[in-house]
Design an enzyme around this catalytic site. Structure first.
Site, PDB file in Angstrom:
ATOM      1  N   ASN A 150       0.870  -1.177   0.000  1.00 36.29           N
ATOM      2  CA  ASN A 150       0.000   0.000   0.000  1.00 36.29           C
ATOM      3  C   ASN A 150       0.907   1.228   0.000  1.00 36.29           C
ATOM      4  O   ASN A 150       1.485   1.576   1.020  1.00 36.29           O
ATOM      5  CB  ASN A 150      -0.889  -0.040   1.252  1.00 36.29           C
ATOM      6  CG  ASN A 150      -1.689   1.246   1.429  1.00 36.29           C
ATOM      7  OD1 ASN A 150      -1.755   2.073   0.518  1.00 36.29           O
ATOM      8  ND2 ASN A 150      -2.291   1.419   2.595  1.00 36.29           N
ATOM      9  N   LYS A 194       0.149   4.267  -0.259  1.00 36.71           N
ATOM     10  CA  LYS A 194      -0.470   5.476   0.301  1.00 36.71           C
ATOM     11  C   LYS A 194      -0.214   6.650  -0.665  1.00 36.71           C
ATOM     12  O   LYS A 194      -0.167   6.437  -1.868  1.00 36.71           O
ATOM     13  CB  LYS A 194       0.044   5.721   1.717  1.00 36.71           C
ATOM     14  CG  LYS A 194      -0.064   4.442   2.575  1.00 36.71           C
ATOM     15  CD  LYS A 194       0.170   4.650   4.026  1.00 36.71           C
ATOM     16  CE  LYS A 194      -0.004   3.319   4.759  1.00 36.71           C
ATOM     17  NZ  LYS A 194       0.126   3.407   6.184  1.00 36.71           N
ATOM     18  N   HIS A 236      -9.385   1.346   5.388  1.00 36.51           N
ATOM     19  CA  HIS A 236      -8.067   1.558   6.005  1.00 36.51           C
ATOM     20  C   HIS A 236      -8.210   2.566   7.138  1.00 36.51           C
ATOM     21  O   HIS A 236      -8.980   3.523   7.020  1.00 36.51           O
ATOM     22  CB  HIS A 236      -7.065   2.055   4.950  1.00 36.51           C
ATOM     23  CG  HIS A 236      -5.656   2.036   5.467  1.00 36.51           C
ATOM     24  ND1 HIS A 236      -5.180   3.009   6.304  1.00 36.51           N
ATOM     25  CD2 HIS A 236      -4.646   1.137   5.297  1.00 36.51           C
ATOM     26  CE1 HIS A 236      -3.922   2.720   6.629  1.00 36.51           C
ATOM     27  NE2 HIS A 236      -3.577   1.582   6.026  1.00 36.51           N
ATOM     28  N   GLU A 248      -6.470   4.978   8.061  1.00 37.59           N
ATOM     29  CA  GLU A 248      -6.229   6.379   7.679  1.00 37.59           C
ATOM     30  C   GLU A 248      -7.440   6.969   6.975  1.00 37.59           C
ATOM     31  O   GLU A 248      -7.750   8.149   7.133  1.00 37.59           O
ATOM     32  CB  GLU A 248      -4.975   6.451   6.786  1.00 37.59           C
ATOM     33  CG  GLU A 248      -3.710   6.276   7.612  1.00 37.59           C
ATOM     34  CD  GLU A 248      -2.556   5.648   6.847  1.00 37.59           C
ATOM     35  OE1 GLU A 248      -2.599   5.572   5.612  1.00 37.59           O
ATOM     36  OE2 GLU A 248      -1.593   5.220   7.530  1.00 37.59           O
ATOM     37  N   GLU A 302      -5.000  -4.836  10.869  1.00 39.65           N
ATOM     38  CA  GLU A 302      -3.998  -3.766  10.987  1.00 39.65           C
ATOM     39  C   GLU A 302      -4.266  -2.985  12.265  1.00 39.65           C
ATOM     40  O   GLU A 302      -5.039  -2.011  12.237  1.00 39.65           O
ATOM     41  CB  GLU A 302      -4.122  -2.776   9.818  1.00 39.65           C
ATOM     42  CG  GLU A 302      -3.778  -3.313   8.454  1.00 39.65           C
ATOM     43  CD  GLU A 302      -3.228  -2.225   7.536  1.00 39.65           C
ATOM     44  OE1 GLU A 302      -2.326  -2.542   6.778  1.00 39.65           O
ATOM     45  OE2 GLU A 302      -3.687  -1.073   7.596  1.00 39.65           O
ATOM     46  N   GLY A 305       2.546   2.507  10.724  1.00 38.88           N
ATOM     47  CA  GLY A 305       3.495   3.609  10.538  1.00 38.88           C
ATOM     48  C   GLY A 305       4.247   4.008  11.793  1.00 38.88           C
ATOM     49  O   GLY A 305       4.842   5.091  11.842  1.00 38.88           O
ATOM     50  N   SER A 325       3.744  -1.905  10.344  1.00 42.23           N
ATOM     51  CA  SER A 325       5.194  -1.925  10.572  1.00 42.23           C
ATOM     52  C   SER A 325       5.856  -3.253  10.178  1.00 42.23           C
ATOM     53  O   SER A 325       6.808  -3.700  10.830  1.00 42.23           O
ATOM     54  CB  SER A 325       5.516  -1.563  12.030  1.00 42.23           C
ATOM     55  OG  SER A 325       5.054  -0.252  12.312  1.00 42.23           O
TER      56      SER A 325
HETATM   57  P1  13P Z   1       3.207   0.557   7.702  1.00 45.24           P
HETATM   58  O1  13P Z   1       3.727  -0.738   7.126  1.00 45.24           O
HETATM   59  O2  13P Z   1       3.962   1.756   7.227  1.00 45.24           O
HETATM   60  O3  13P Z   1       3.099   0.471   9.196  1.00 45.24           O
HETATM   61  O4  13P Z   1       1.730   0.752   7.150  1.00 45.24           O
HETATM   62  C1  13P Z   1       0.857  -0.318   7.196  1.00 45.24           C
HETATM   63  C2  13P Z   1      -0.339   0.019   6.422  1.00 45.24           C
HETATM   64  O5  13P Z   1      -1.048   0.957   6.734  1.00 45.24           O
HETATM   65  C3  13P Z   1      -0.638  -0.811   5.245  1.00 45.24           C
HETATM   66  O6  13P Z   1      -1.934  -0.563   4.789  1.00 45.24           O
END
Ligand code: 13P
Length: 269
Positions: A11, A13, A103, A105, A175, A181, A221
């Site tokens: 992903n 982003k 997601h 976010e 997640e 992140g 992560s």
């Molecule tokens: P990170 O791997 O940067 O923690 O992000 C995970 C994520 O949000 C995948 O959709």
């Protein structure tokens, strides 16, 4: 027991323009081929920004790369006066196979909530793509020790009206919000516990046949140092990778480690 093909999905982003995206894909394909990657045994998917999907798709088709493309969100409506929105049909026409829905976010910064998530899931299924539904608790729920219940309830809220046929086309990404992140990764045991609780929900609701087919990913992560241990959980079927998916070498290492774990799993069946 059904054999589930693991998925390693990147992903991206809001990173990479279309030129950076195509450069990355070329590098990734080269790294994987050079490592004799078993593309049949593990699916590799990249989820770029909307603006890069077409360029990535053209490259993948022209070079016959075995890399799948997906999107990070979608509109719940099919067409009409919805300025700025992208429909499931548009994504399907671009060769997208997967769409991330819910997601954390998007739940936080956009009005992606349980009501429209259900409609988005339906739109993706109707366009013959597979939703990757993201669920997972914040620190608050984890402190209260209700994380499994919380994730399962999030799945249930979306799944309750779906048929068996639709259910088996779902992918669930566990997640935990506190791991996204942050560099803080769930322990292999807690990733396995969550994946197992979600699979158990599918088993109780749809039966063993469906629950053994549904792929449950871990996200938060993930990197090349923790991927192998996370794959030890028998219910974890791969990863939704954020930050580490922006580095082709790191992402290809995660893919190779996942593939190795999948082969080991097969050998022990
Ligand atoms: P990170 O791997 O940067 O923690 O992000 C995970 C994520 O949000 C995948 O959709």
């Amino acid at each position: 027991m059904a054999q589930r093909i693991p998925v390693v999905a990147g992903n991206w982003k809001m990173n990479f323009d279309h030129l950076e995206a195509t450069y990355f894909i070329q590098k990734l394909a080269w790294l994987l081929r050079d490592a004799h990657f078993d593309f049949k045994g593990t699916e590799i998917v990249i989820m770029p920004s909307f603006t890069s999907i077409r360029s990535v798709q053209v490259l993948i088709e022209a070079e016959k790369m075995r890399i799948g493309v997906g999107a990070q969100t979608v509109s719940e409506t099919s067409d009409g006066a919805f300025t700025g929105d992208i429909s499931a049909q548009m994504l399907a026409r671009l060769g997208c196979k997967y769409v991330i829905i819910g997601h954390s976010e998007r739940r936080k910064y956009h009005p992606e909530d349980d009501a429209n998530i259900v409609d988005k899931v339906r739109a993706v299924l109707a366009a013959d793509m597979n939703p990757i539904l993201c669920v997972g608790e914040s620190f608050e729920e984890r402190k209260q020790g209700i994380e499994l219940e919380y994730a399962v309830n999030q799945v249930h809220d979306v799944m309750r009206d779906l048929s068996d046929k639709e259910a088996q086309r779902m992918l669930i990404a566990y997640e935990p919000i506190w791991a996204v992140g942050t560099g803080m990764v769930a322990t292999p045991q807690s990733a396995q516990d969550a994946a197992n609780a979600i699979r158990d929900y599918f088993k109780k609701t749809y039966g063993t046949d469906v629950s053994e087919k549904v792929r449950i990913l871990y996200g938060g992560s993930v990197n090349a140092s923790n991927a192998q241990a996370l794959m030890e959980g028998p219910d974890v079927d791969g990863f939704l990778v954020g930050g580490a998916a922006l580095d082709a070498e790191e992402f290809s290492r995660i893919a190779r480690l996942t593939s190795r774990s999948a082969r080991r799993r097969l050998a022990h069946r």
